[in-house]
Scaffold this motif. Structure first.
Motif, PDB file in Angstrom:
ATOM      1  N   GLU A 160       0.748  -1.138   0.141  1.00  0.00           N
ATOM      2  CA  GLU A 160       0.255   0.092   0.078  1.00  0.00           C
ATOM      3  C   GLU A 160       0.824   1.155   0.028  1.00  0.00           C
ATOM      4  OE1 GLU A 160      -2.705   0.054   3.123  1.00  0.00           O
ATOM      5  OE2 GLU A 160      -3.605  -1.816   2.556  1.00  0.00           O
ATOM      6  N   ASN A 161       1.961   1.309   0.841  1.00  0.00           N
ATOM      7  CA  ASN A 161       2.703   2.141   0.804  1.00  0.00           C
ATOM      8  C   ASN A 161       3.857   2.711   0.058  1.00  0.00           C
ATOM      9  OD1 ASN A 161       2.132   1.421   4.191  1.00  0.00           O
ATOM     10  ND2 ASN A 161       1.167   3.320   3.278  1.00  0.00           N
ATOM     11  N   SER A 162       4.524   1.633  -0.540  1.00  0.00           N
ATOM     12  CA  SER A 162       5.759   1.592  -1.339  1.00  0.00           C
ATOM     13  C   SER A 162       5.593   2.551  -2.592  1.00  0.00           C
ATOM     14  CB  SER A 162       6.506   0.415  -1.691  1.00  0.00           C
ATOM     15  OG  SER A 162       7.466   0.332  -2.396  1.00  0.00           O
ATOM     16  N   PRO A 163       6.700   3.288  -2.776  1.00  0.00           N
ATOM     17  CA  PRO A 163       6.556   4.026  -4.051  1.00  0.00           C
ATOM     18  C   PRO A 163       7.350   3.386  -5.206  1.00  0.00           C
ATOM     19  CG  PRO A 163       8.445   4.870  -2.654  1.00  0.00           C
ATOM     20  CD  PRO A 163       7.638   3.721  -1.892  1.00  0.00           C
ATOM     21  N   ASN A 164       7.761   2.050  -4.884  1.00  0.00           N
ATOM     22  CA  ASN A 164       8.356   1.406  -5.864  1.00  0.00           C
ATOM     23  C   ASN A 164       7.555   0.282  -6.703  1.00  0.00           C
ATOM     24  OD1 ASN A 164      10.974   2.768  -5.199  1.00  0.00           O
ATOM     25  ND2 ASN A 164      11.237   1.351  -3.284  1.00  0.00           N
ATOM     26  N   MET A 165       7.885  -0.054  -7.724  1.00  0.00           N
ATOM     27  CA  MET A 165       7.196  -1.320  -8.299  1.00  0.00           C
ATOM     28  C   MET A 165       7.529  -2.553  -7.918  1.00  0.00           C
ATOM     29  SD  MET A 165       5.408   0.259 -10.622  1.00  0.00           S
ATOM     30  CE  MET A 165       4.599  -1.147 -11.685  1.00  0.00           C
ATOM     31  N   ASP A 166       8.842  -2.719  -7.401  1.00  0.00           N
ATOM     32  CA  ASP A 166       9.347  -4.296  -7.039  1.00  0.00           C
ATOM     33  C   ASP A 166       9.175  -4.171  -5.310  1.00  0.00           C
ATOM     34  OD1 ASP A 166      11.226  -2.228  -6.738  1.00  0.00           O
ATOM     35  OD2 ASP A 166      12.779  -3.523  -6.848  1.00  0.00           O
ATOM     36  N   SER A 167       8.078  -3.905  -4.841  1.00  0.00           N
ATOM     37  CA  SER A 167       7.736  -3.871  -3.516  1.00  0.00           C
ATOM     38  C   SER A 167       8.013  -5.261  -2.561  1.00  0.00           C
ATOM     39  CB  SER A 167       6.215  -3.235  -3.145  1.00  0.00           C
ATOM     40  OG  SER A 167       5.371  -4.105  -3.744  1.00  0.00           O
ATOM     41  N   GLU A 168       7.932  -6.355  -3.469  1.00  0.00           N
ATOM     42  CA  GLU A 168       7.960  -7.720  -2.856  1.00  0.00           C
ATOM     43  C   GLU A 168       9.544  -7.660  -2.291  1.00  0.00           C
ATOM     44  OE1 GLU A 168       9.110  -7.832  -7.083  1.00  0.00           O
ATOM     45  OE2 GLU A 168       7.485  -7.192  -6.013  1.00  0.00           O
ATOM     46  N   ALA A 169      10.409  -6.762  -2.507  1.00  0.00           N
ATOM     47  CA  ALA A 169      11.550  -7.016  -1.925  1.00  0.00           C
ATOM     48  C   ALA A 169      11.670  -6.112  -0.667  1.00  0.00           C
ATOM     49  CB  ALA A 169      12.820  -6.192  -2.907  1.00  0.00           C
TER      50      ALA A 169
END
Length: 213
Positions: A160-169
């Motif tokens: 919900e909060n990540s500005p990145n596309m690869d938030s799984e990292a």
């Protein structure tokens, strides 16, 4: 007998007019608001403090502010030569020893308001504070890595909060969690952190350094 009348005036490019009481009130409110924004800072108590028993200044202990871990303190201005801030919390005001608190790096006025209303930040997780991360995974952690302990100021959900596309990292966490940061911050403002054995990227602006005991 000559009578002199002094008036305050406002000078504009196309007019000059006498200052009204409404103008003065508006100016005072605006000035007070600007001073408040510039000087008010938020701190969180890292340790319990009872001035009557712990103060290095017995004669002025009554003027100091008692607090418990996690308590949010509103501080005015900088610390004095003795290392004390002046602050208020829970309806009380007094002097605060700077070595017992840590500043919460929040510039957003709405978030400041929310934290002040909340009153506490749960940093006294005794179980978490007594643990150190398992660094047996030598593939991801070098021997000379700098390990720092930090406390989460807010909840963070990468989805919900990540500005990145690869938030799984990234690593999710909750306010008050103790995260062990491994190494320096990257160019995107993220650390590589460890939380209960799980590792991932954590946003630096959601964390506050927490001294080792």
């Amino acid at each position: 007998m000559e009578t002199r009348l002094e008036l305050d005036v406002l000078i504009y490019p196309d007019e000059v007019r006498v200052v009204t009481p409404e103008d003065l009130r508006e100016w005072e409110l605006e000035t007070a608001s600007q001073v408040s924004i510039l000087t008010v800072r938020l701190f969180v108590a890292l340790y319990p403090y009872n001035p009557a028993a712990m103060s290095p200044n017995p004669d002025t202990a009554a003027e100091e502010l008692p607090f418990v871990p996690g308590q949010i303190i509103k501080v005015f201005g900088d610390k004095d030569p003795d290392g004390f801030y002046h602050g208020e919390s829970g309806g009380l005001s007094g002097y605060v020893p700077s070595n017992m608190v840590a500043e919460i790096p929040v510039d957003d006025e709405y978030l400041k308001h929310v934290l002040m209303q909340q009153g506490f930040l749960p940093v006294d997780h005794a179980a978490d504070m007594s643990l150190t991360p398992d660094l047996s995974d030598t593939d991801s952690v070098h021997e000379d890595v700098i390990i720092r302990r930090m406390v989460a100021l807010f909840d963070y959900d990468p989805w919900e909060n990540s500005p990145n596309m690869d938030s799984e990292a990234e690593l999710g966490f909750r306010s008050g969690d103790i995260i062990y940061v491994l190494g320096d911050m990257d160019e995107d403002g993220f650390y590589y952190g460890d939380l209960h054995g799980g590792r991932g990227l954590v946003p630096s602006n959601f964390l506050q350094p927490l001294p080792w005991k």
